[in-house]
Design an enzyme around this catalytic site. Sequence first.
Site, PDB file in Angstrom:
ATOM      1  N   GLY A  32       0.915  -1.270   0.035  1.00  0.00           N
ATOM      2  CA  GLY A  32      -0.021   0.055  -0.043  1.00  0.00           C
ATOM      3  C   GLY A  32       1.053   1.216  -0.156  1.00  0.00           C
ATOM      4  O   GLY A  32       2.094   1.251  -0.312  1.00  0.00           O
ATOM      5  N   HIS A  38       3.916   1.131  -7.965  1.00  0.00           N
ATOM      6  CA  HIS A  38       2.960   0.187  -7.980  1.00  0.00           C
ATOM      7  C   HIS A  38       1.837   0.511  -9.358  1.00  0.00           C
ATOM      8  O   HIS A  38       1.266  -0.792  -9.903  1.00  0.00           O
ATOM      9  CB  HIS A  38       2.046   0.456  -7.012  1.00  0.00           C
ATOM     10  CG  HIS A  38       2.885   0.454  -5.406  1.00  0.00           C
ATOM     11  ND1 HIS A  38       3.177   1.622  -4.848  1.00  0.00           N
ATOM     12  CD2 HIS A  38       3.335  -0.633  -4.862  1.00  0.00           C
ATOM     13  CE1 HIS A  38       3.718   1.219  -3.739  1.00  0.00           C
ATOM     14  NE2 HIS A  38       4.109  -0.126  -3.760  1.00  0.00           N
ATOM     15  N   SER A 186       9.509   5.191  -3.637  1.00  0.00           N
ATOM     16  CA  SER A 186       9.293   4.301  -2.510  1.00  0.00           C
ATOM     17  C   SER A 186       8.232   4.899  -1.615  1.00  0.00           C
ATOM     18  O   SER A 186       8.286   6.109  -1.414  1.00  0.00           O
ATOM     19  CB  SER A 186      10.553   3.973  -1.815  1.00  0.00           C
ATOM     20  OG  SER A 186      10.279   3.575  -0.627  1.00  0.00           O
ATOM     21  N   ARG A 188       8.601   4.840   1.527  1.00  0.00           N
ATOM     22  CA  ARG A 188       9.468   5.294   2.412  1.00  0.00           C
ATOM     23  C   ARG A 188       9.883   6.496   2.374  1.00  0.00           C
ATOM     24  O   ARG A 188      10.355   7.258   3.105  1.00  0.00           O
ATOM     25  CB  ARG A 188      10.442   4.225   2.915  1.00  0.00           C
ATOM     26  CG  ARG A 188       9.797   3.116   3.717  1.00  0.00           C
ATOM     27  CD  ARG A 188      10.943   2.317   4.121  1.00  0.00           C
ATOM     28  NE  ARG A 188      10.570   0.989   4.912  1.00  0.00           N
ATOM     29  CZ  ARG A 188      10.375  -0.099   4.594  1.00  0.00           C
ATOM     30  NH1 ARG A 188      10.724  -0.683   3.343  1.00  0.00           N
ATOM     31  NH2 ARG A 188       9.873  -0.999   5.280  1.00  0.00           N
TER      32      ARG A 188
END
Length: 296
Positions: A32, A38, A186, A188
């Site tokens: 997610g 993605h 990313s 993150r």
Amino acid sequence: MRVVRTVLELREALDYMRMGGHTPVGFVPTMGYLHEGHASLIRKAGEMANTVVMSIFVNPLQFGPNEDFSSYPRDERRDLELAEREGADIVFIPGVEEMYPEPIRTKVSVDSLTTQLCGASRPGHFDGVTTVVSKLFNMVQPDYAFFGLKDAQQVAVLRRMVSDLNINVEIIACPIVREGDGLALSSRNVYLSGEERTQALVLSRSLRETRKAIEEGTVRTVEEARKLLESVISSSPLAVIDYVEILSFPDLETLEGGSLLSDAEGEVIMALAVKFGRTRLIDNNVFIPKEVHALV
Ligand code: AMP
């Protein structure tokens, strides 16, 4: 697009698609907080499959005790908008209770490919990945599964798992999606401060400059390439190197430092993991040295 949260609902939704002849089934597993990386996997799945299943599950099993499981970014509403826009047909969002109703006693573990790179810095991480991906493969039974080369070691490990265990799915590896300035996307990246984000550009820059030096013939050995990567990364005062490695790909075997890159058979990976503050970023480049040299 159907959103399902239990394995039973997932199986019903898949049966419905299969009975309607909407095969093959493509599967995109994620944690997610979706971004363009993605999205590229969903689009690729849409090109190859007639039913696209995406899962969103932050898998506790693949996080170490001092890692960011509880703070991992989550935004279900935005994720569902992106998934729908990109053409997912089924989104599976199980809770931890649904995936692990009892403490798990069975684990899937791939050896040797998981002892280096991220496997060395994150003990147990790949066992968590291979275990959850095996469970997800059993639930979805996809024909194709799509993974990003951003996590190139994960691709190597999962390919081996599927081959060793005769799992009937084809792993499709998709290219790394980057921001315009080179930073690999990313989930993150949201942890980075403005200054950390600016300095994190040394990762992609080090890969680009080293690839160029190899192409121009100014870097010829494995050790020279590693040194150049390290020196570019070290030009950022905030960068704390976890690893900088050059290995064969997908076997992830050590290449002798003094050996010529042009002697390496097949693909080679330059792989980096670097911390900026509390954020650990990874990046890599996979290439065929023989083909690079053929261009010179
Ligand atoms: P994650 O949600 O981080 O577990 O990632 C889910 C999938 O997306 C994995 O197969 C990742 O390799 C892939 N992925 C993550 N970031 C990127 C990116 N920048 N480019 C391509 N694929 C990515």
